[in-house]
Design an enzyme around this catalytic site. Sequence first.
Site, PDB file in Angstrom:
ATOM      1  N   HIS A  91      14.841  80.760  41.534  1.00 24.00           N
ATOM      2  CA  HIS A  91      13.397  80.782  41.808  1.00 24.00           C
ATOM      3  C   HIS A  91      12.594  80.110  40.708  1.00 24.00           C
ATOM      4  CE1 HIS A  91      14.071  84.488  44.593  1.00 24.00           C
ATOM      5  NE2 HIS A  91      14.237  83.361  45.240  1.00 24.00           N
ATOM      6  N   CYS A 135      -2.913  67.844  35.152  1.00 26.35           N
ATOM      7  CA  CYS A 135      -1.788  66.948  34.883  1.00 26.35           C
ATOM      8  C   CYS A 135      -2.315  65.711  34.138  1.00 26.35           C
ATOM      9  CB  CYS A 135      -1.155  66.535  36.204  1.00 26.35           C
ATOM     10  SG  CYS A 135       0.030  65.187  36.037  1.00 26.35           S
TER      11      CYS A 135
END
Length: 247
Positions: free
Chosen positions: A120, A148
């Site tokens: 995960h 970003c």
Amino acid sequence: MARVPPQLIETLRQSREVTVLTGSGISAESGIPTFRDAQTGIWAEFRPEDLATPEAFASNPRRVWDWYAWRREMVSEAQPSPGHGALARMARTLSGFNLITQNVDGLHQRAGSKDVIEYHGNIMRDKCSVEDVVVERPAPGDEVPPRCPACGGMLRPDVVWFGEAIPAAALESAQLAAERCDVFLSIGTSSLVYPAAGLMEIALRNGATLVEINPAQTPVTKLAEFALTGTAGAILPQLSAALLEPE
Ligand code: BV8
């Protein structure tokens, strides 16, 4: 607290390949609340399964980012538990060993485990929510979530949310590890979340001996040849020590 049955030690000693799946129960003894535990403080009103979703992030990115920042803080201050350490030792004494974890806390690696299959993802990594690539943690700024540097998209934790696919490499290597093993240990997981919980079924279908370590019953308890009722921190060090004893 359950003692380790001698037949289990014998089964492990004779094993060709052991595959382990861990859940948040093994990190409970590192002080990290499990998904079943009620959340505390400002997060008490939320259920993890309502925050760990793309929809939650889309509707309130700051809240989801702050929840992960709170959990990251907890993880960074946590130490691997006796169970994490015992698994790292067991890997060195068994002929074949695969470790799959549903946890995103990186504690297996900090305990010395190698080649951990992070089913995960990992909360300590960020990824761009637009390009879906891992991004270096930017210096703290005033934007939450941070952006970003390449495309300006919001960053998100590099974890698998409900409704999201398991990363292809992890999905494949975990499936292979479940198919090939002759002993499958399910440790500290409620076995409710799929496809992770399906790994036990794959192992059983391929004739593996199923072992469960959990203080509580789960949907796989009745399928286990060895169902040890107890904590990972109490049972795994016994298992690891017994495997080191001369035959
Ligand atoms: C998928 C990372 C499809 C994030 C996690 C409706 C819509 C969409 C999907 C579904 C749906 N209905 C069902 C699904 C499938 C869904 C699912 O299984 N839901 C459940 C709730 C029914 N699964 C998914 O969505 C998965 N993806 O299906 O995608 C798809 C396919 C292709 C293309 C696109 C889409 C993704 C699931 C992954 C979610 N992410 N974590 C984060 O951490 O923030 S899940 C998260 O919850 C954990 O990682 C873990 O997997 C799970 C919690 O389980 P446990 O680890 O078992 O922890 P829990 O608290 O439950 O239990 C602790 C246990 O420890 C207990 O048994 C306790 O007794 C024991 N214990 C306590 N102390 C100790 C102990 N044991 C030992 N020692 C102790 N000391």
